[in-house]
Each structure stands twice: as structure tokens, then as C-alpha cells.
Design a protein around this motif. Structure first.
Motif, mmCIF file in Angstrom:
data_model
loop_
_atom_site.group_PDB
_atom_site.id
_atom_site.type_symbol
_atom_site.label_atom_id
_atom_site.label_comp_id
_atom_site.label_asym_id
_atom_site.label_seq_id
_atom_site.Cartn_x
_atom_site.Cartn_y
_atom_site.Cartn_z
ATOM 1 N N VAL A 275 28.995 6.873 2.617
ATOM 2 C CA VAL A 275 29.614 5.564 2.775
ATOM 3 C C VAL A 275 28.658 4.512 2.257
ATOM 4 C CG1 VAL A 275 30.371 3.863 4.480
ATOM 5 C CG2 VAL A 275 31.033 6.258 4.728
ATOM 6 N N ALA A 276 29.163 3.640 1.390
ATOM 7 C CA ALA A 276 28.350 2.547 0.865
ATOM 8 C C ALA A 276 28.627 1.238 1.599
ATOM 9 C CB ALA A 276 28.604 2.368 -0.632
ATOM 10 N N ARG A 277 29.856 1.101 2.135
ATOM 11 C CA ARG A 277 30.209 -0.171 2.768
ATOM 12 C C ARG A 277 31.446 0.004 3.642
ATOM 13 N NH1 ARG A 277 30.498 -5.973 0.698
ATOM 14 N NH2 ARG A 277 32.308 -6.790 1.771
ATOM 15 N N HIS A 278 31.457 -0.703 4.776
ATOM 16 C CA HIS A 278 32.644 -0.797 5.635
ATOM 17 C C HIS A 278 32.990 -2.273 5.788
ATOM 18 C CE1 HIS A 278 32.938 3.271 7.218
ATOM 19 N NE2 HIS A 278 31.696 3.244 7.652
ATOM 20 N N GLU A 279 34.262 -2.556 5.888
ATOM 21 C CA GLU A 279 34.716 -3.896 6.255
ATOM 22 C C GLU A 279 35.871 -3.716 7.219
ATOM 23 O OE1 GLU A 279 36.407 -7.934 4.150
ATOM 24 O OE2 GLU A 279 35.183 -6.554 2.979
ATOM 25 N N ILE A 280 35.792 -4.401 8.379
ATOM 26 C CA ILE A 280 36.798 -4.238 9.423
ATOM 27 C C ILE A 280 37.326 -5.600 9.841
ATOM 28 C CG2 ILE A 280 37.244 -3.424 11.769
ATOM 29 C CD1 ILE A 280 35.072 -1.352 11.390
ATOM 30 N N ALA B 123 32.124 6.131 -10.264
ATOM 31 C CA ALA B 123 31.222 6.728 -9.280
ATOM 32 C C ALA B 123 31.434 6.178 -7.869
ATOM 33 C CB ALA B 123 29.775 6.529 -9.713
ATOM 34 N N SER B 124 32.620 5.668 -7.590
ATOM 35 C CA SER B 124 32.946 5.221 -6.231
ATOM 36 C C SER B 124 34.458 5.053 -6.116
ATOM 37 C CB SER B 124 32.254 3.895 -5.895
ATOM 38 O OG SER B 124 32.827 2.829 -6.623
ATOM 39 N N PHE B 125 34.921 5.005 -4.875
ATOM 40 C CA PHE B 125 36.322 4.687 -4.615
ATOM 41 C C PHE B 125 36.412 3.977 -3.280
ATOM 42 C CE2 PHE B 125 35.573 8.957 -3.057
ATOM 43 C CZ PHE B 125 36.240 9.023 -1.840
ATOM 44 N N THR B 126 37.493 3.227 -3.109
ATOM 45 C CA THR B 126 37.684 2.442 -1.902
ATOM 46 C C THR B 126 38.917 2.928 -1.163
ATOM 47 O OG1 THR B 126 36.696 0.516 -2.969
ATOM 48 C CG2 THR B 126 37.980 0.106 -0.976
ATOM 49 N N LEU B 127 38.744 3.148 0.131
ATOM 50 C CA LEU B 127 39.843 3.529 1.008
ATOM 51 C C LEU B 127 40.218 2.327 1.862
ATOM 52 C CD1 LEU B 127 38.545 6.968 2.346
ATOM 53 C CD2 LEU B 127 40.136 6.559 0.455
ATOM 54 N N ARG C 126 42.643 -3.520 10.448
ATOM 55 C CA ARG C 126 42.718 -3.239 9.011
ATOM 56 C C ARG C 126 41.280 -3.100 8.560
ATOM 57 N NH1 ARG C 126 47.386 -7.036 8.504
ATOM 58 N NH2 ARG C 126 49.137 -5.631 8.160
ATOM 59 N N ALA C 127 41.034 -2.136 7.681
ATOM 60 C CA ALA C 127 39.658 -1.886 7.276
ATOM 61 C C ALA C 127 39.608 -1.307 5.868
ATOM 62 C CB ALA C 127 38.994 -0.923 8.267
ATOM 63 N N SER C 128 38.410 -1.302 5.317
ATOM 64 C CA SER C 128 38.194 -0.628 4.038
ATOM 65 C C SER C 128 36.805 -0.009 4.040
ATOM 66 C CB SER C 128 38.348 -1.596 2.860
ATOM 67 O OG SER C 128 37.303 -2.537 2.854
ATOM 68 N N THR C 129 36.665 1.031 3.230
ATOM 69 C CA THR C 129 35.388 1.730 3.096
ATOM 70 C C THR C 129 35.176 2.058 1.631
ATOM 71 O OG1 THR C 129 35.649 2.777 5.265
ATOM 72 C CG2 THR C 129 34.065 3.783 3.768
ATOM 73 N N VAL C 130 33.989 1.756 1.128
ATOM 74 C CA VAL C 130 33.608 2.171 -0.221
ATOM 75 C C VAL C 130 32.842 3.483 -0.079
ATOM 76 C CG1 VAL C 130 32.277 1.623 -2.301
ATOM 77 C CG2 VAL C 130 33.508 -0.186 -1.074
ATOM 78 N N ILE C 131 33.311 4.508 -0.797
ATOM 79 C CA ILE C 131 32.720 5.841 -0.752
ATOM 80 C C ILE C 131 32.069 6.132 -2.104
ATOM 81 C CG2 ILE C 131 33.192 8.310 -0.452
ATOM 82 C CD1 ILE C 131 33.902 6.812 2.031
ATOM 83 N N VAL C 132 30.890 6.715 -2.058
ATOM 84 C CA VAL C 132 30.177 7.121 -3.265
ATOM 85 C C VAL C 132 30.006 8.637 -3.227
ATOM 86 C CG1 VAL C 132 28.010 6.942 -4.550
ATOM 87 C CG2 VAL C 132 28.946 4.928 -3.397
ATOM 88 N N PRO C 133 30.568 9.356 -4.204
ATOM 89 C CA PRO C 133 30.308 10.794 -4.290
ATOM 90 C C PRO C 133 28.803 11.010 -4.450
ATOM 91 C CG PRO C 133 32.121 10.189 -5.712
ATOM 92 C CD PRO C 133 31.489 8.906 -5.247
ATOM 93 N N ALA D 53 39.735 -5.771 0.294
ATOM 94 C CA ALA D 53 39.125 -5.307 -0.962
ATOM 95 C C ALA D 53 37.621 -5.408 -0.833
ATOM 96 C CB ALA D 53 39.616 -6.150 -2.131
ATOM 97 N N ALA D 54 36.967 -4.283 -0.856
ATOM 98 C CA ALA D 54 35.508 -4.287 -0.711
ATOM 99 C C ALA D 54 34.861 -4.294 -2.079
ATOM 100 C CB ALA D 54 35.067 -3.058 0.059
#
Length: 138
Positions: A51-56, A81-85, A98-105, A137-138
Motif C-alpha cells: 500500500v502506498a496511500r490510503h484516503e478515507i 506500476a500502480s493502481f487505485t482501488l 468512502r475510501a481509496s487505496t493506491v497499491i504498488v506491485p 481519487a488518490a
């Protein structure tokens, strides 16, 4: 566009002194939904991710109960090299978070980030929806 739905159980230990789910616990709920989404027998990120970032955005208090709460999860952004959920923790008619997370493989053997594979990108595209203006949007 599909959304992944995870039925998240609520636990007594999740409550704070006021009888509602503690805000910090929502991070664990998001983690449980993310693991349920990414690590399935048929599709998963075998090489790992971080996880690179969370926003809640907390919308309403969630009071402890015996029934699980639904967590809807979808993909809002896919990069090399990343995606946002994005997530909504909700009941049928109420959104609690409501939240978002940036994921880095991540390549744990090499100890460095890696690019998303073609198979991973294809899987993520099934859940892609970047049209929701309410999604963070993160």
C-alpha cells in the motif's frame, strides 16, 4: 463494470467507548476486502503488492451489530506500476465510509516495486470504473 463485494463481519473488539466501530478499524476492513479481492485462487497478485496511500472519508457512524457490513470495491486508475482501488463501506441505503487505496506491485525478492503484468492489468480492467465522481481519487 463489475464491483467486488465483501461481507465484512463486525467484531466486539471493533467498537469504541461509544458503541460504534472505531475509525481506525475501517483500515482493517479495507484490508480484508482488498485481500479478498486480490488473492483468489483464480486471480491474484502472486508476486506481492504494498500500500502506498490510503484516503478515507467518514460519512456516518457504524454501530456494532451481528450482521456483516458490505464493502464494495472497484478499480479507478491503472498505471504502469500502480493502481487505485475505491471502496464504499455500506448497507443497502447507507454509506458509512468512502475510501481509496493506491497499491504498488512489489517484488519482495528484489526488494523493489515492479510493473503490473499483462494478466494483472486484464484482471483489474474487469473492475475498472473511473466515472464515479464520488470516488476518492488518490
Amino acid at each position: 463494470m463489475a464491483r467486488h463485494v465483501y461481507a465484512c463481519p463486525l467484531r466486539w473488539a471493533d467498537m469504541d467507548a461509544y458503541g460504534h466501530v472505531n475509525n481506525v478499524v475501517f483500515l482493517r476492513y479495507l484490508e480484508e476486502a482488498r485481500i479478498d479481492f486480490l488473492f483468489r485462487p483464480d486471480k491474484d497478485f502472486q508476486q506481492g503488492s504494498v500500500v502506498a496511500r490510503h484516503e478515507i472519508d467518514y460519512k456516518r457512524q457504524l454501530v456494532h451489530r451481528h450482521a456483516p457490513v458490505a464493502i464494495e470495491l472497484w478499480v479507478t486508475r491503472i498505471r504502469a506500476a500502480s493502481f487505485t482501488l475505491a471502496y464504499e463501506v455500506k448497507d443497502e441505503d447507507v454509506v458509512y465510509v468512502r475510501a481509496s487505496t493506491v497499491i504498488v506491485p512489489f517484488d519482495f525478492e528484489a526488494q523493489r516495486p515492479r510493473r503490473i503484468t499483462a494478466e494483472e492489468k486484464e484482471f483489474l480492467q474487469e473492475y475498472r470504473d473511473d466515472s464515479d465522481p464520488e470516488a476518492l481519487a488518490a
